[in-house]
Design an enzyme around this catalytic site. Structure first.
Site, PDB file in Angstrom:
ATOM      1  N   HIS A 118       0.827  -1.211   0.000  1.00  0.00           N
ATOM      2  CA  HIS A 118       0.000   0.000   0.000  1.00  0.00           C
ATOM      3  C   HIS A 118       0.862   1.262   0.000  1.00  0.00           C
ATOM      4  CE1 HIS A 118      -2.995  -2.876   1.539  1.00  0.00           C
ATOM      5  NE2 HIS A 118      -2.165  -3.129   2.532  1.00  0.00           N
ATOM      6  N   ASN A 141      15.654   8.034  -1.983  1.00  0.00           N
ATOM      7  CA  ASN A 141      16.838   7.570  -2.712  1.00  0.00           C
ATOM      8  C   ASN A 141      17.798   8.668  -3.156  1.00  0.00           C
ATOM      9  OD1 ASN A 141      14.945   8.521  -4.579  1.00  0.00           O
ATOM     10  ND2 ASN A 141      15.578   7.101  -6.173  1.00  0.00           N
TER      11      ASN A 141
END
Length: 219
Positions: A118, A141
């Protein structure tokens, strides 16, 4: 604690050859795309279908109609890619994985039985066998100052030379809901991350991250 053998069981991924000769698992991130493009054409046609350029999907995988799958990509046996999932490419989704509603995956390897059910973002990351990301948890990231990512373990610093590097989750890691794994996070096997955590650096195997000043052993 950083090494591939310490974190990941390579018998649980179609991408095992990708990790050969790589001491640290983040070293595969530059090679995911080329690995998929080399492996895909060799996959048996009775088991995998090439559905578009650079995209191979196991015939027993379940792909919901509104999912987007960009190449190159391999989706292995028994995986589910649910409504509105967004696979941007350079992604390997292992056997029996779940890529759930509104989940985005990019340049990543999901080992077998990984659950991202989810509202997750998984970018430039490796998720080990049976790792689970709770609802809303994400891998961040890129650092805010755009400098190369460094993996930290106390005073120890390991330069990766990568501008983009999310997280490495060892086998069996559980990440609580709405947690953020900062660039260069490495979580050891069978560890748990409390919900709403902001995690960075190295989390030892078999431990519980409650907060940055409270990481305890599970045993």
């Amino acid at each position: 604690m950083y090494r591939t053998d310490d974190l990941l069981d390579l018998s649980h991924t179609i991408a095992a050859p990708l990790f050969e000769g790589k001491e640290y698992p983040w070293e595969v991130l530059d090679d995911i795309k080329s690995f998929i493009l080399a492996l895909g054409p060799t996959l048996p046609g009775e088991e995998y279908e090439q559905v578009s350029e650079g995209v191979w999907i196991a015939r027993d995988a379940l792909i919901f109609p509104s999912a987007y799958i960009g190449g190159p990509c391999i989706i292995d046996h028994g995986a589910e890619v649910r409504h509105c999932a967004f696979i941007r490419g350079s992604a390997i989704v292992g056997k029996n994985c779940v890529v759930g509603n509104s989940v985005e995956v990019k340049n990543a390897v999901l080992f077998d039985n990984v659950q991202t059910p989810h509202y997750n973002y998984v970018g430039d990351s490796v998720l080990g066998y049976k790792a689970h990301m709770g609802a809303g948890s994400v891998t961040s990231n890129v650092k805010s100052d755009k400098t190369p990512v460094v993996v930290k373990n106390g005073e120890e610093r390991m330069e990766t030379g990568r501008k983009k590097f999310g997280a490495i989750l060892g086998d069996g890691v559980e990440v609580g809901c709405n947690s953020v794994l900062n660039p260069g996070t490495v979580v050891g096997r069978m560890s748990n991350i409390y919900p709403t955590s902001c995690v960075r650096g190295m989390v030892p195997a078999m431990s519980i991250w409650k907060d940055k000043d409270n990481i305890v052993s599970k045993y």
